[in-house]
Scaffold this active site. Structure first.
Site, PDB file in Angstrom:
ATOM      1  N   ASP A  67       0.833  -1.201   0.000  1.00 42.18           N
ATOM      2  CA  ASP A  67       0.000   0.000   0.000  1.00 42.18           C
ATOM      3  C   ASP A  67       0.868   1.252   0.000  1.00 42.18           C
ATOM      4  O   ASP A  67       2.081   1.171   0.171  1.00 42.18           O
ATOM      5  CB  ASP A  67      -0.958  -0.005   1.210  1.00 42.18           C
ATOM      6  CG  ASP A  67      -0.273  -0.393   2.514  1.00 42.18           C
ATOM      7  OD1 ASP A  67       0.968  -0.492   2.545  1.00 42.18           O
ATOM      8  OD2 ASP A  67      -0.972  -0.603   3.512  1.00 42.18           O
ATOM      9  N   ASP A 136      -7.495  -2.005  14.359  1.00 43.77           N
ATOM     10  CA  ASP A 136      -8.914  -2.129  13.985  1.00 43.77           C
ATOM     11  C   ASP A 136      -9.147  -3.340  13.066  1.00 43.77           C
ATOM     12  O   ASP A 136     -10.211  -3.477  12.479  1.00 43.77           O
ATOM     13  CB  ASP A 136      -9.425  -0.833  13.325  1.00 43.77           C
ATOM     14  CG  ASP A 136      -8.723  -0.509  12.008  1.00 43.77           C
ATOM     15  OD1 ASP A 136      -7.823  -1.282  11.599  1.00 43.77           O
ATOM     16  OD2 ASP A 136      -9.075   0.516  11.390  1.00 43.77           O
ATOM     17  N   HIS A 138      -7.415  -4.087  10.300  1.00 45.97           N
ATOM     18  CA  HIS A 138      -7.108  -3.931   8.872  1.00 45.97           C
ATOM     19  C   HIS A 138      -5.838  -4.691   8.490  1.00 45.97           C
ATOM     20  O   HIS A 138      -4.958  -4.912   9.323  1.00 45.97           O
ATOM     21  CB  HIS A 138      -7.020  -2.455   8.462  1.00 45.97           C
ATOM     22  CG  HIS A 138      -5.809  -1.700   8.908  1.00 45.97           C
ATOM     23  ND1 HIS A 138      -5.875  -0.590   9.713  1.00 45.97           N
ATOM     24  CD2 HIS A 138      -4.494  -1.869   8.650  1.00 45.97           C
ATOM     25  CE1 HIS A 138      -4.653  -0.119   9.917  1.00 45.97           C
ATOM     26  NE2 HIS A 138      -3.795  -0.875   9.290  1.00 45.97           N
ATOM     27  N   GLU A 143      -9.634  -1.138   5.524  1.00 53.06           N
ATOM     28  CA  GLU A 143     -10.280  -0.793   6.785  1.00 53.06           C
ATOM     29  C   GLU A 143     -11.599  -1.569   6.940  1.00 53.06           C
ATOM     30  O   GLU A 143     -12.101  -2.144   5.966  1.00 53.06           O
ATOM     31  CB  GLU A 143     -10.561   0.723   6.805  1.00 53.06           C
ATOM     32  CG  GLU A 143      -9.312   1.591   6.706  1.00 53.06           C
ATOM     33  CD  GLU A 143      -8.498   1.638   8.014  1.00 53.06           C
ATOM     34  OE1 GLU A 143      -8.568   0.686   8.810  1.00 53.06           O
ATOM     35  OE2 GLU A 143      -7.784   2.633   8.208  1.00 53.06           O
TER      36      GLU A 143
HETATM   37  C1  GLP Z   1      -0.304   0.162   8.743  1.00 52.73           C
HETATM   38  C2  GLP Z   1      -0.092  -0.578   7.407  1.00 52.73           C
HETATM   39  C3  GLP Z   1      -0.315  -2.052   7.569  1.00 52.73           C
HETATM   40  C4  GLP Z   1       0.284  -2.488   8.878  1.00 52.73           C
HETATM   41  C5  GLP Z   1      -0.515  -1.922  10.011  1.00 52.73           C
HETATM   42  C6  GLP Z   1       0.074  -2.207  11.381  1.00 52.73           C
HETATM   43  O1  GLP Z   1      -1.179   1.203   8.713  1.00 52.73           O
HETATM   44  N1  GLP Z   1      -0.833  -0.096   6.304  1.00 52.73           N
HETATM   45  O2  GLP Z   1       0.276  -2.737   6.472  1.00 52.73           O
HETATM   46  O3  GLP Z   1       0.247  -3.890   8.990  1.00 52.73           O
HETATM   47  O4  GLP Z   1      -0.806  -0.584   9.814  1.00 52.73           O
HETATM   48  O5  GLP Z   1       1.186  -1.401  11.639  1.00 52.73           O
HETATM   49  P1  GLP Z   1       2.201  -1.695  12.795  1.00 52.73           P
HETATM   50  O6  GLP Z   1       2.946  -2.939  12.407  1.00 52.73           O
HETATM   51  O7  GLP Z   1       3.106  -0.502  12.835  1.00 52.73           O
HETATM   52  O8  GLP Z   1       1.430  -1.868  14.038  1.00 52.73           O
END
Ligand code: GLP
Length: 261
Positions: A67, A136, A138, A143
């Site tokens: 992404d 959440d 995702h 989302e």
């Molecule tokens: C981000 C990314 C995801 C990631 C998630 C968790 O917003 N778009 O790909 O897995 O949130 O992030 P983190 O590993 O920093 O908790």
């Protein structure tokens, strides 16, 4: 899903690194799916260390990122393309142009989404997709409410996700983009092996909903229940909401060590 409750975040990273190294040893031309966020960082450090030790090469591999934010200036340090460059690509031997991400600067973002889908298909699809999970539920930036068959498209971020990610923007929520271009749940489901890493107690409710909750758009990651080859690598705190934790631990202990994930 294969749920593995590892001893520590570092242990989770090493198990994921084992899987990637085995894949590249079997087929050096494999296609990887790379994730951003903090969860895969220890994995990337482990891969860099193994590459420096001559244990793994990316010289024939390709990679697609999950992404990208929309609205950041080109080259912004927190754009996901830059994060992947800084955290992995610059330290291993991917050939130039082998790592690709969704184009968050495209004039026509819908078209950019379709082009990205085509690029993944033309590369033969993703062999192993690294994933994290948002608080959440995702995955990538899908989302709650995302179509379970969605493809790469523009998506608005929830306030919770923006506030979780504000730490990367000096703690300033207003600096966090509101839009992104993200692989869809349908895109992610096409990858042949999904390896999701979640550590820390803040992830426990989302992990429980993903693994044991009902399948549905309220927890987008729950769609992984439909995938035939998912590995969920957790540490103890991230596993603390699971009802069937004992079973997962028994099943992992019973698995022959040579089999890996
Ligand atoms: C981000 C990314 C995801 C990631 C998630 C968790 O917003 N778009 O790909 O897995 O949130 O992030 P983190 O590993 O920093 O908790």
């Amino acid at each position: 899903m294969e749920v593995v409750i590892t001893l520590s975040p570092q242990h989770a990273a090493e198990v994921a690194a084992d899987s990637i190294c085995r894949l590249l040893e079997d087929d050096p031309r494999s296609v990887l799916g790379l994730a951003t966020g903090s969860s895969p960082l220890a994995l990337y450090r482990a891969l860099i260390a193994r590459h420096r030790d001559g244990q793994v090469s990316f010289a024939q591999a390709r990679a697609f990122t999950l992404d990208e934010y929309v609205g950041l200036p080109p080259g912004h340090a927190e754009s996901y393309r830059e994060v992947i460059r800084r955290e992995l690509e610059d330290h291993v031997d991917f050939p130039a142009g082998a790592v690709t991400g969704p184009d968050g600067h495209a004039g026509d973002l819908s078209r950019a989404g379709r082009d990205y889908e085509e690029a993944i298909v033309s590369a033969g699809g993703v062999d192993l997709q690294v994933l994290g999970i948002g608080t959440d539920g995702h995955i990538a930036f899908n989302e709650p409410g995302s179509s379970l068959n969605s493809l790469t498209r523009i998506k608005a971020l929830t306030r919770q996700t923006r506030s979780d990610n504000a730490r990367f923007f000096g703690g300033n929520l207003e600096e966090v983009p509101r839009l992104c271009l993200t692989q869809g749940l349908g895109t992610i489901r096409r990858a042949r092996h999904l390896v999701l890493i979640a550590t820390g107690a803040a992830k426990a409710p989302a992990v429980a909903a993903m693994v044991e909750g009902p399948l549905g758009a309220a927890c987008p990651a729950s769609v992984l229940q439909l995938h035939p080859h998912v590995t969920v690598l957790l540490d103890g705190p991230a596993a603390s909401g699971l009802q069937h934790r004992d079973y997962y631990e028994t099943a992992w202990a019973a698995k022959p060590a040579w089999q890996g994930v």
